[in-house]
Write a protein that holds these residues in place. Sequence first.
Motif, PDB file in Angstrom:
ATOM      1  N   LYS A 124       0.822  -1.219   0.000  1.00  9.38           N
ATOM      2  CA  LYS A 124       0.000   0.000   0.000  1.00  9.38           C
ATOM      3  C   LYS A 124       0.852   1.263   0.000  1.00  9.38           C
ATOM      4  N   VAL A 125       2.005   1.184   0.666  1.00 14.20           N
ATOM      5  CA  VAL A 125       2.866   2.349   0.805  1.00 14.20           C
ATOM      6  C   VAL A 125       3.868   2.440  -0.355  1.00 14.20           C
ATOM      7  N   SER A 169       6.784  12.202   5.157  1.00 21.83           N
ATOM      8  CA  SER A 169       5.934  11.812   4.023  1.00 21.83           C
ATOM      9  C   SER A 169       5.591  10.323   4.074  1.00 21.83           C
ATOM     10  N   ARG A 170       6.527   9.501   4.520  1.00 19.29           N
ATOM     11  CA  ARG A 170       6.258   8.069   4.620  1.00 19.29           C
ATOM     12  C   ARG A 170       5.266   7.795   5.748  1.00 19.29           C
ATOM     13  N   TRP A 224       2.984   9.796   6.699  1.00 21.39           N
ATOM     14  CA  TRP A 224       1.694  10.225   6.143  1.00 21.39           C
ATOM     15  C   TRP A 224       1.065   9.078   5.339  1.00 21.39           C
ATOM     16  N   ASP A 225       1.866   8.427   4.498  1.00 24.63           N
ATOM     17  CA  ASP A 225       1.379   7.309   3.684  1.00 24.63           C
ATOM     18  C   ASP A 225       0.961   6.125   4.561  1.00 24.63           C
ATOM     19  N   ASP A 257      -2.315   6.853   6.275  1.00 30.03           N
ATOM     20  CA  ASP A 257      -3.407   6.690   5.317  1.00 30.03           C
ATOM     21  C   ASP A 257      -3.716   5.211   5.105  1.00 30.03           C
ATOM     22  N   ALA A 258      -2.693   4.397   4.953  1.00 28.03           N
ATOM     23  CA  ALA A 258      -2.876   2.958   4.736  1.00 28.03           C
ATOM     24  C   ALA A 258      -3.499   2.271   5.946  1.00 28.03           C
TER      25      ALA A 258
END
Length: 121
Positions: A30-31, A51-52, A54-55, A58-59
């Motif tokens: 997903k990331v 940023s990671r 954040w991903d 979200d996942a």
Amino acid sequence: MKHPVDVHVGKRIRHRRWLIGMTQQQLADKVGIKFQQIQKYETGMNRVSASRLWDIADALDVPISFFFEGLAGEAEAPMREITGDILADKEALALVRSYYAIPEAQRRRLFELAKVLSDAA
């Protein structure tokens, strides 16, 4: 040397991933990274960039703040130790996962029953 914040964030990633029944490979897919990198994040060996993170948030369907809960100050140190122990216990995590799989109305009744039983103990 591992920084305590990196270890804490990694534990929060692992516990949330496990709670929703997601594998390291699924999260990595997903990331857009390799599962070995997820392993390094979860152990605190590697820091997670903003940023990671954040991903990953979200996942895992959580706000960014989720990963930092429990880090507010030294006054919370005893609570962090208790929470850390609970989250490290696979039985406790399985119980939480099962609890959230119960429909909400029944879950509320179960919660009330648990409170009564714990007060009686």
